[in-house]
Design an enzyme around this catalytic site. Structure first.
Site, PDB file in Angstrom:
ATOM      1  N   ARG A 178      -3.907   8.005  -5.902  1.00  0.00           N
ATOM      2  CA  ARG A 178      -4.435   7.003  -6.826  1.00  0.00           C
ATOM      3  C   ARG A 178      -4.791   7.658  -8.155  1.00  0.00           C
ATOM      4  O   ARG A 178      -5.357   8.754  -8.184  1.00  0.00           O
ATOM      5  CB  ARG A 178      -5.671   6.353  -6.208  1.00  0.00           C
ATOM      6  CG  ARG A 178      -6.226   5.222  -7.063  1.00  0.00           C
ATOM      7  CD  ARG A 178      -7.156   4.402  -6.259  1.00  0.00           C
ATOM      8  NE  ARG A 178      -7.843   3.400  -7.031  1.00  0.00           N
ATOM      9  CZ  ARG A 178      -8.745   2.580  -6.513  1.00  0.00           C
ATOM     10  NH1 ARG A 178      -9.035   2.661  -5.226  1.00  0.00           N
ATOM     11  NH2 ARG A 178      -9.349   1.679  -7.260  1.00  0.00           N
TER      12      ARG A 178
ATOM     13  N   LYS B 200       0.872  -1.184   0.000  1.00  0.00           N
ATOM     14  CA  LYS B 200       0.000   0.000   0.000  1.00  0.00           C
ATOM     15  C   LYS B 200       0.902   1.225   0.000  1.00  0.00           C
ATOM     16  O   LYS B 200       1.553   1.530   0.987  1.00  0.00           O
ATOM     17  CB  LYS B 200      -0.932   0.009   1.211  1.00  0.00           C
ATOM     18  CG  LYS B 200      -1.878   1.201   1.163  1.00  0.00           C
ATOM     19  CD  LYS B 200      -2.884   1.189   2.266  1.00  0.00           C
ATOM     20  CE  LYS B 200      -3.907   2.298   2.155  1.00  0.00           C
ATOM     21  NZ  LYS B 200      -3.592   3.440   1.346  1.00  0.00           N
TER      22      LYS B 200
END
EC number: 6.5.1.1
Length: 561
Positions: free
Chosen positions: A254, A249
């Site tokens: 994003r 992660k």
């Protein structure tokens, strides 16, 4: 169709707080809309002109708008500005100016919705030398022919300050109600295309059958699938059925990449087109993505001089930069770690199992210095996953993602098929819905901010606490400057604001609280960062806070798992 009809809809929506009544009002209005208007009217109902992913912006602030109204009415700009002190709303002040305008046009014609929309498009597309004067002239022509009520809501549309309480969920329900189609099909079509205009037109002309056929489209971003937080690696594996894919992660931003031949478009999580801000990534993607057409997702990470990842705020600085981009490329180098593929050469992979999408991703990406495939591990063993987790943290990353191997991609859904594992409780992204003036030397600045969590069903933001720590003096100056134009009303030292600005906060714990309608309160919240990569509808929801509360209690051992 006259613009006055749309202005009257805005007025009715503003006067009621009942969601069902608002939905019915919007649905009844949509039934009357001509087919060739359906592509843009849903956005006007939301108080917008373009979808989030459209690069075009009006580029009109309060001063330019007042100049246009002054030109149209013959009333001095200073008089309009002074009026705002009495009305508290520029839209109301502009309506008053139009009501008492000193000049009339001999060729005045009632405003139509199409004319308003086409003029606003022209304003957005006017750039370069002399563009400001042209924009003023285009807008003045509209206000010259506007009724006071039309002028009020036209001004709010231009400034992006519509306050009718219509959010995405309500518009979705209204489209379903208007055209007698299934709400879940409207939802699905919107999640795949992020285009309410397109969805409304399909709903009216092709009904349920047409909506069911809607597929992924290059150039229209798909709403991202989201993850919940797991209490531990062991819990994540249990939830996934005993085996899962774990991947790093990354602490970045994003993005969703659309490739169509030599054309690359990069969308942020908020679905904004950020292509121009990251030219080196765009060039690297042209080499890395092998198919002619594809949609892939990944995390854009800023890399420090020591090769370790920098906090995600550095990526946001790259997104915000409009000028001197090459200079920023050197200061903040980026790397894109891809983790999913949703479309390849005409074929949607939305309904393909995750494990197969991952294999496809590895096959279609030719990794280079800037473009990587996210490091992963598929395992049934807790010990292996925990060792991978430890290594991810040592490398400076946030933690791990756990993904169910047979999970299809669910646009816009935050379910348990994807889970994140982090060493601390998840921070929250909340909307500033109010503020309180400071004291002493900070009396002219906001000193604390009232936080709201999003309720997607009603479009409301429900209070969950107040944050006053974590801000520097410079932060308070910037936030005061940013928020003052958003004031709706004042109550002593407290002001209420349009819910526009999203911030990230950390906190000691979430508590149940009868004090707030939300039912929850944050204990000792602290400001972390401005999240201008997120819109109000992207903020954490009441449901999300409830989930985190349960997770928190589980971690403390108070609630049975």
């Amino acid at each position: 169709m006259r613009y006055l009809e749309l202005a009257q809809l805005y007025q009715k929506l503003e006067k009621t707080t009942m969601k069902l009544i608002k939905t019915r009002l919007v649905a009844d209005f949509l039934k009357k809309v001509p087919d060739d208007h359906l592509e843009f009217i849903p956005y006007l109902i939301l108080g917008e002109v373009f979808p989030e992913w459209d690069e075009r912006e009006l580029g009109v602030g309060e001063k330019l708008l007042i100049k246009a109204v002054a030109m149209a009415t013959g009333i001095d700009a200073k008089e309009i500005e002074e009026s705002v002190k009495d009305t508290g709303d520029l839209g109301e002040s502009i309506a008053l100016a139009v009501k008492k305008k000193k000049q009339k046009s001999f060729f005045s014609q009632p405003l139509t919705i199409k004319r308003v929309y086409q003029t606003l498009v022209k304003v957005a597309e006017t750039t370069g030398e002399g563009s400001q004067d042209k924009k003023v002239k285009y807008l003045a022509d509209l206000f010259m022919d506007a009724e006071p009520l039309e002028a009020k809501y036209l001004a709010r549309t231009i400034l992006g300050t519509m306050r009718t309480g219509v959010a995405e969920g309500l518009l979705r329900d209204a489209i379903a109600m208007a055209f007698h189609v299934k709400v879940e099909l409207v939802e699905r079509a919107y999640m795949l295309t992020s285009d309410f205009g397109y969805v409304a037109k399909i709903a009216k002309l092709e009904g349920n059958e047409g909506l069911a056929k809607v597929q992924v489209q290059l150039g229209k971003p798909i709403k991202p699938m989201l993850a919940q937080q797991a209490a531990s690696i062991r819990d994540a594996l249990l939830e996934m059925g005993g085996e899962a894919e774990f991947e790093i992660k990354y602490d970045g931003a994003r993005v969703q990449v659309h490739k169509d031949g030599s054309k690359i478009i990069v969308y942020s999580r908020r679905l904004e087109n950020v292509t121009r801000a990251i030219p080196e990534i765009v060039e690297a993607l042209k080499e890395a993505i092998i198919p002619e057409k594809a949609i892939v997702e990944g995390e854009l990470v800023a890399i420090g001089e020591n090769g370790r990842p920098l906090p995600f705020q550095y990526v946001l600085r790259r997104f915000r930069r409009k000028h001197n981009i090459e200079e920023m490329m050197e200061k903040i180098p980026l790397e894109l770690n891809l983790f999913d593929v949703l479309y390849v050469d005409g074929q949607s992979l939305i309904d393909t199992k995750f494990i197969d999408r991952r294999r496809t991703l590895e096959e279609i990406i030719k990794q280079n210095e800037k473009i990587k495939v996210a490091e992963n591990l598929i395992t049934k063993k807790v010990e292996e996953a925990e060792a991978f987790y430890k290594r991810a943290l040592e490398m400076g990353h946030e933690g791990l993602m756990a993904k169910r191997l047979d999970a299809v991609y669910e646009p816009g859904n935050r379910g348990k098929k994807w889970l994140k594992i982090k060493p601390t409780m998840e921070n929250l992204d909340l909307v500033i819905i109010g503020a309180e003036w400071g004291e002493g030397r900070r009396a002219h600045l906001f000193g604390s901010f009232i936080l709201g969590a999003y309720d997607p069903e009603t479009g409301e933001f429900l209070e969950v606490g107040k944050v006053g720590s974590g801000f520097t003096d410079d932060d308070l100056v910037e936030f005061t400057k940013m928020l003052k134009p958003l004031i709706i009303k004042e109550e002593g030292k407290r002001v209420w604001l349009q819910p526009k600005v999203v911030i990230e906060v950390t906190y000691q714990e979430i508590q149940k609280s009868p004090k707030y309608r939300s039912g929850f309160a944050l204990r000792f919240p602290r400001f972390v960062a401005l999240r201008d990569d997120k819109g109000p509808e992207d903020a954490d929801t009441i449901e999300r806070i409830a989930q985190l509360y349960e997770l928190q209690e589980k971690m403390k051992g108070k609630v049975e798992s």
